[in-house]
Scaffold this motif. Structure first.
Motif, short mmCIF file in Angstrom:
data_model
loop_
_atom_site.label_atom_id
_atom_site.label_comp_id
_atom_site.label_asym_id
_atom_site.label_seq_id
_atom_site.Cartn_x
_atom_site.Cartn_y
_atom_site.Cartn_z
N TYR A 35 18.04 -18.26 19.71
CA TYR A 35 17.47 -17.63 18.70
C TYR A 35 18.29 -17.45 17.27
N GLN A 41 16.60 -8.87 9.87
CA GLN A 41 15.38 -9.42 10.51
C GLN A 41 15.60 -9.10 12.12
N GLY A 42 14.22 -9.46 12.75
CA GLY A 42 14.49 -9.61 14.18
C GLY A 42 15.09 -11.04 14.68
N PHE A 45 12.90 -17.36 17.33
CA PHE A 45 13.07 -18.25 18.40
C PHE A 45 13.48 -19.66 17.62
N ASN B 32 2.84 -10.27 27.43
CA ASN B 32 3.92 -9.28 27.73
C ASN B 32 4.59 -8.70 26.57
N TYR B 36 13.47 -3.93 22.94
CA TYR B 36 15.01 -4.14 22.78
C TYR B 36 15.72 -3.20 22.32
N GLN B 38 19.74 -2.46 20.17
CA GLN B 38 20.99 -3.00 19.88
C GLN B 38 21.85 -1.83 19.38
N HIS B 43 25.24 -6.13 21.89
CA HIS B 43 24.30 -7.14 21.77
C HIS B 43 23.08 -6.48 22.22
N LEU B 44 21.97 -7.21 22.28
CA LEU B 44 20.54 -6.61 22.65
C LEU B 44 20.43 -6.46 24.15
N LEU B 46 17.83 -4.80 27.28
CA LEU B 46 16.19 -4.75 27.15
C LEU B 46 16.28 -2.86 27.63
N LYS B 49 9.86 -2.74 29.51
CA LYS B 49 8.97 -3.95 29.29
C LYS B 49 7.53 -3.47 29.95
N PHE B 90 14.12 -3.23 18.50
CA PHE B 90 13.11 -4.22 18.49
C PHE B 90 12.14 -4.34 19.25
N ASN B 94 5.82 -12.08 24.20
CA ASN B 94 5.55 -13.10 24.63
C ASN B 94 4.28 -13.31 25.38
N LYS B 101 8.88 -17.97 24.97
CA LYS B 101 9.65 -17.40 23.72
C LYS B 101 9.41 -16.15 23.29
N LEU B 102 10.33 -15.31 23.03
CA LEU B 102 10.16 -14.01 22.37
C LEU B 102 9.70 -13.99 21.04
N PHE B 104 9.61 -11.57 17.81
CA PHE B 104 10.26 -10.35 17.62
C PHE B 104 9.65 -9.52 16.32
N GLY B 105 9.54 -8.37 16.20
CA GLY B 105 9.32 -7.87 15.10
C GLY B 105 10.86 -7.68 14.25
N GLN B 106 10.71 -7.01 12.93
CA GLN B 106 12.16 -6.98 12.21
C GLN B 106 12.82 -6.01 12.48
#
Lengths: 117, 114
Positions: A35, A41-42, A45, B32, B36, B38, B43-44, B46, B49, B90, B94, B101-102, B104-106
């Motif tokens: 990614y 931003q998020g 992919f 799904n 997440y 951060q 790092h990100l 989970l 879910k 975030f 998916n 692939k995920l 994501f929102g901003q």
């Protein structure tokens, strides 16, 4: 156990140069994802590997971007003729099977911050 | 194509306040849903879910989220926030069928004042 690791943590390069970013997934994970996250931003992919093959490369922005995973473990993201707009944090994630089931969580690495001057 | 919208860019709360972060997605099929987090310098990770079943999902650190299919929403909640919840959050989706692939929102930056 060890999580996803990425090297280098930071990379500064000049416009037009070639760079390689490396990702070591969690041992035994067959699915690997790249990614890109721009400031504010998020993550977006780029590409998804299932084993050695790229199952979905629809997020690669253009043909300057390429990724490989020759032995189904470590992956390298390659960027040719870098541009200032490529500056971002490049994130790698891995999951056990990539099948999307309830236990198939994507685990993220710390990222590589790429700066193109 | 899938898309995710997070309504709040930056939320500032005091400790012990209640939290709700909005997330709406756009997709025609079954999805799904994920949150997440951060934390600064990390790092990100989970948070929680949703795959199927009970639409109220409980995650780590006292967070929960409710999937409302009719509203295409998956809002994150916590009844009483702590200073240590300061982080970027975030929402992601998916598709159940097809690409893994995920999307994501901003992101929403949450600042908790002690």
């Amino acid at each position: 156990g060890a999580g996803v690791s990425q090297t280098p943590s930071n990379k500064v390069t000049e416009k037009g140069k070639y760079v390689e970013l490396r990702c070591d997934p969690i041992s035994g994970h067959t699915a690997l994802y790249w990614y890109r996250q721009s400031l504010g931003q998020g993550p977006e992919f780029l590409i998804y590997f299932q084993g050695t093959g790229a199952a979905d490369d629809s997020g690669l922005p253009n043909d300057r971007f390429f990724a490989v995973r020759p032995e189904g473990s470590v992956s390298t993201l390659k960027i040719q003729r870098t541009e200032r707009g490529d500056s971002a944090v490049y994130l790698c994630a891995s999951s056990l099977m990539g099948a999307g089931g309830p236990t198939d969580t994507q685990y993220f690495g710390p990222g590589t911050r790429l700066t193109v001057l | 194509a899938q898309s995710v919208s997070q309504h709040n860019h930056h939320v500032i709360l005091s400790e012990a306040a209640s939290l709700e972060l909005g997330c709406n997605y756009s997709y025609g099929g079954t999805v799904n849903l994920f949150w997440y987090v951060q934390y600064p310098g990390q790092h990100l990770q989970l948070l929680l879910k949703y795959f199927s079943g009970d639409p109220l999902v409980k995650g780590i650190k006292g967070f929960e989220a409710e999937f409302i299919k009719s509203k295409f929403s998956f809002n994150l909640r916590k009844p009483s926030v702590q200073w240590s919840d300061t982080a970027e959050y975030f929402c992601a989706v998916n598709a159940v069928q097809g690409a893994q692939k995920l999307v994501f929102g901003q992101g929403t930056r949450l600042t908790i004042n002690p």
